[in-house]
Design a protein around this motif. Structure first.
Motif, PDB file in Angstrom:
ATOM      1  N   TYR A  58      36.727  41.585  44.087  1.00  0.00           N
ATOM      2  CA  TYR A  58      37.535  40.406  44.141  1.00  0.00           C
ATOM      3  C   TYR A  58      38.524  40.253  42.804  1.00  0.00           C
ATOM      4  CZ  TYR A  58      34.895  38.864  47.839  1.00  0.00           C
ATOM      5  OH  TYR A  58      34.311  38.530  49.330  1.00  0.00           O
ATOM      6  N   ARG A  59      39.601  40.050  42.967  1.00  0.00           N
ATOM      7  CA  ARG A  59      40.422  39.839  41.740  1.00  0.00           C
ATOM      8  C   ARG A  59      41.318  38.711  41.976  1.00  0.00           C
ATOM      9  NH1 ARG A  59      45.483  43.036  42.192  1.00  0.00           N
ATOM     10  NH2 ARG A  59      45.405  44.255  43.889  1.00  0.00           N
ATOM     11  N   PRO A 105      33.508  37.245  39.730  1.00  0.00           N
ATOM     12  CA  PRO A 105      33.872  37.941  40.725  1.00  0.00           C
ATOM     13  C   PRO A 105      32.965  39.135  40.919  1.00  0.00           C
ATOM     14  CG  PRO A 105      35.472  38.463  39.122  1.00  0.00           C
ATOM     15  CD  PRO A 105      34.699  37.113  38.743  1.00  0.00           C
ATOM     16  N   TRP A 159      41.183  34.191  44.816  1.00  0.00           N
ATOM     17  CA  TRP A 159      40.832  35.328  44.784  1.00  0.00           C
ATOM     18  C   TRP A 159      40.574  36.166  45.849  1.00  0.00           C
ATOM     19  CZ3 TRP A 159      38.873  37.103  39.804  1.00  0.00           C
ATOM     20  CH2 TRP A 159      38.881  35.990  38.812  1.00  0.00           C
ATOM     21  N   HIS A 160      41.107  37.532  46.001  1.00  0.00           N
ATOM     22  CA  HIS A 160      41.054  38.216  47.313  1.00  0.00           C
ATOM     23  C   HIS A 160      40.371  39.528  46.905  1.00  0.00           C
ATOM     24  CE1 HIS A 160      44.636  41.004  46.630  1.00  0.00           C
ATOM     25  NE2 HIS A 160      44.472  40.631  45.423  1.00  0.00           N
ATOM     26  N   ARG A 161      39.828  40.115  48.160  1.00  0.00           N
ATOM     27  CA  ARG A 161      38.862  41.181  48.190  1.00  0.00           C
ATOM     28  C   ARG A 161      39.579  42.649  48.319  1.00  0.00           C
ATOM     29  NH1 ARG A 161      36.108  43.315  51.950  1.00  0.00           N
ATOM     30  NH2 ARG A 161      36.427  41.203  53.365  1.00  0.00           N
ATOM     31  N   THR A 162      39.580  43.451  47.676  1.00  0.00           N
ATOM     32  CA  THR A 162      40.297  44.727  47.732  1.00  0.00           C
ATOM     33  C   THR A 162      39.234  45.719  47.281  1.00  0.00           C
ATOM     34  OG1 THR A 162      41.519  44.618  45.785  1.00  0.00           O
ATOM     35  CG2 THR A 162      42.683  43.692  47.502  1.00  0.00           C
ATOM     36  N   ARG A 186      37.259  37.666  52.729  1.00  0.00           N
ATOM     37  CA  ARG A 186      38.609  38.507  52.306  1.00  0.00           C
ATOM     38  C   ARG A 186      39.159  37.381  50.994  1.00  0.00           C
ATOM     39  NH1 ARG A 186      42.807  41.040  54.902  1.00  0.00           N
ATOM     40  NH2 ARG A 186      44.507  41.497  53.432  1.00  0.00           N
ATOM     41  N   TYR A 187      39.345  36.000  51.163  1.00  0.00           N
ATOM     42  CA  TYR A 187      39.965  35.119  50.212  1.00  0.00           C
ATOM     43  C   TYR A 187      38.780  34.248  49.737  1.00  0.00           C
ATOM     44  CZ  TYR A 187      43.912  37.118  52.461  1.00  0.00           C
ATOM     45  OH  TYR A 187      44.966  37.954  52.965  1.00  0.00           O
ATOM     46  N   VAL A 188      38.747  33.854  48.688  1.00  0.00           N
ATOM     47  CA  VAL A 188      37.900  32.714  47.995  1.00  0.00           C
ATOM     48  C   VAL A 188      38.683  31.729  47.254  1.00  0.00           C
ATOM     49  CG1 VAL A 188      35.996  32.216  46.398  1.00  0.00           C
ATOM     50  CG2 VAL A 188      35.932  34.144  47.971  1.00  0.00           C
ATOM     51  N   ALA A 199      30.473  39.420  44.076  1.00  0.00           N
ATOM     52  CA  ALA A 199      30.480  40.678  44.949  1.00  0.00           C
ATOM     53  C   ALA A 199      28.929  41.239  45.138  1.00  0.00           C
ATOM     54  CB  ALA A 199      31.375  41.765  44.562  1.00  0.00           C
TER      55      ALA A 199
END
Length: 568
Positions: free
Chosen positions: A542-543, A482, A535-538, A502-504, A486
């Motif tokens: 990404y986590r 991740p 995974w989602h980006r915040t 936003r999502y992977v 990024a």
């Protein structure tokens, strides 16, 4: 040694098939790689015309009086498929290519919608037809004793003897009813005439300098227009043999190419990505291939393919419907498809207003800087070769509204008039009131070395519009990092502020349709709720999307009254 004589123009495909009579050079090859085969089987051009003539005579006798002269073909890429294409051409009939991935009522609908009174299939596909209500449809099962007995009386038939209509085939005679692979609604059967198809085959043969010394490898499905129009027809026009692969196989590609001595192939969708994902071999460049022609490979993958296999990939654009065509020409920049074909008045317009979009601004590396305003739908405002959809006036009207032909594809145009593909109109996303094209984002993500295949699509935002989601299939031995991903995104100067996924989702391989295009409908339906790690980006990082995160996310959708959008 390659000969360079250009093929004479033909008015009909029937004329091209008949020209093979008496020519004993190779015409059709098949069976390479079979476990029980010492090598490919080779039929002469004369034999292929003979097989087509026999089936044309059978077809003329079997068709009921007054029936539409349509024959459905539900086959893999076996020798029977080109034989029936040739038969329909000689007889003045039309082939409806039936997609073997369709099931149940949808499959029955395709056969009945195209008024097929005869359906040619093979034993492997008989289970698909069990239980289907196909009134008035006669089934011919290739490879059976009954089928051989039906054909036997016509073994001495010659081209031109059997016709289903008085006067025989003309340039305006229907030859193909090919279903478009739209992502919504029932597939539409595009009408393709003998004259248009003969002209297309001759044009491609001349454009790519195809000669009898070439071998065209047909690994894309013949029920789809790509394989017939861009592979079989130019070979037929130039007198070159075709070599068949029953179904596309990335692992068998090079072995086939060598066994057949293939020089040319066509591709669609993500076939090139899957070829690049195979294990490199020391003999990757030991073959006769000189050219691949197709769509949606992307500049990054095309460069990788040329570097690894020593084969140039040429991207083209020309829908089965024939409504618009883009031709590569001298000076075409990397990533562009070319300019409008002669006679076409192509424009990139905003589909909502009908106004022409401003030219694209590209940086020194050819990267798009103003996609939000430059990307629109490609339309043909001039002459169109579109011949309609079979029994679908509403679809025809939508395609030709306001007197223009609307392609359904997104493009942008640079200041010099070169056109660049940006995806399907169905693949457009609206994020924070900005319009984005999935293909543009995919081209950026394809640069990531760990990615073997990429698909970008929209998922609903919790409040309004869309969010960007990407599905990634990784190269063998790679793992999703991740932080590295990024960092890669942050380093891409043409990745707009709204484009970062936003999502992977990480998948072993991306789902594909029978024509080897990404199955975007399946991906969109699954969204971030489907299988596979997501995974989602915040905050730019990404986590993993864990159970607690998912619960909170669904609650946010529910609070905004948008939860049901995730279930469509």
């Amino acid at each position: 040694m390659r000969t360079t004589t250009a093929p004479d123009a033909a008015e009909t495909v029937a004329e091209l098939v008949a020209r093979q009579w008496g020519d004993h050079r190779p015409g059709l090859m098949y069976g390479a790689g079979a476990a029980d085969s010492a090598g490919p089987t080779v039929l002469s051009r004369h034999r292929t015309a003979q097989e087509a003539a026999a089936r044309a005579a059978l077809l003329a006798d079997l068709l009921p009086a007054g029936a539409e002269p349509h024959v459905g073909v539900l086959l893999d890429n076996t020798p029977e498929f080109p034989s029936w294409l040739g038969a329909a051409a000689l007889a003045g009939a039309a082939v409806a290519g039936i997609n073997p991935t369709r099931r149940g009522p949808e499959l029955a609908r395709d056969i009945l919608h195209t008024d097929c009174r005869i359906l040619v299939t093979e034993p492997a596909h008989l289970p698909l037809l069990r239980g289907l209500d196909l009134p008035g449809v006669r089934l011919l099962v290739t490879g059976t004793e009954e089928y051989a007995a039906l054909l036997a009386p016509y073994a001495d038939a010659e081209p031109g003897e059997a016709r289903v209509r008085p006067g025989g085939p003309r340039p305006d005679t229907r030859l193909l009813l090919y279903f478009t692979s739209g992502s919504t609604g029932a597939p539409k059967a595009a009408v393709c005439s003998q004259g248009r198809l003969a002209a297309a085959g001759g044009s491609l043969a001349r454009h790519f300098s195809v000669t009898p010394d070439d071998v065209h490898y047909v690994c894309m499905p013949l029920f789809h227009g790509n394989a017939v129009i861009a592979d079989w027809l130019p070979a037929l026009a130039a007198g070159a043999p075709v070599a068949l692969r029953r179904r596309f196989s990335a692992s068998a590609f090079l072995d086939d190419v060598r066994a057949y001595g293939a020089t040319y192939f066509t591709y669609v969708g993500r076939a090139v990505q899957y070829l690049l994902a195979t294990e490199p071999r020391p003999d990757d460049r030991e073959h006769r291939l000189r050219l691949g022609f197709g769509t949606e490979a992307g500049a990054v993958d095309a460069a990788r393919f040329a570097e690894r296999f020593g084969v140039r990939l040429v991207e083209g654009y020309g829908a089965t419907e024939g409504g618009a065509s883009v031709q590569r020409c001298p000076g075409t920049p990397q990533g562009a498809l070319g300019r409008a074909a002669p006679g076409d008045d192509l424009a990139v317009v905003d589909p909502e207003t009908g106004r022409e979009c401003p030219p694209a601004r590209l940086d020194a590396r050819g990267r798009l800087l103003n996609g939000d305003e430059a990307i629109g739908e490609l339309v043909n405002r001039g002459r169109s070769l579109f011949e309609g959809y079979w029994r679908n006036p509403d679809a025809e009207a939508a395609r030709t509204r306001h007197g223009w032909y609307w392609t359904g594809d997104l493009f942008f145009r640079d200041p010099e008039g070169f056109l660049y593909f940006a995806g399907r109109t169905d693949d457009r996303l609206r994020v924070d009131s900005e319009n984005l094209a999935a293909a543009v984002i995919e081209n950026v993500l394809a640069r990531w070395e760990a990615a073997a295949a990429v698909a970008v699509y929209a998922v609903p935002d919790e409040v309004a519009g869309d969010q960007v989601m990407a599905a990634l299939a990784l190269r063998e031995g790679a793992a999703f990092d991740p932080e590295a991903f990024a960092a890669f995104l942050a380093a891409q100067p043409d990745l707009g502020t709204k484009m970062a996924p936003r999502y992977v989702r990480i998948l072993d391989e991306l789902p594909v349709t029978a024509t080897n295009k990404i199955h975007r409908v399946a991906l969109r339906r699954a969204g971030f709720l489907g299988p596979g790690p997501v995974w989602h980006r915040t905050g730019g990082a990404y986590r993993p999307l864990g159970a607690e995160d998912l619960s909170a996310l669904l609650a946010a959708y529910g609070a905004q009254g948008r939860r049901e959008l995730l279930d469509r």
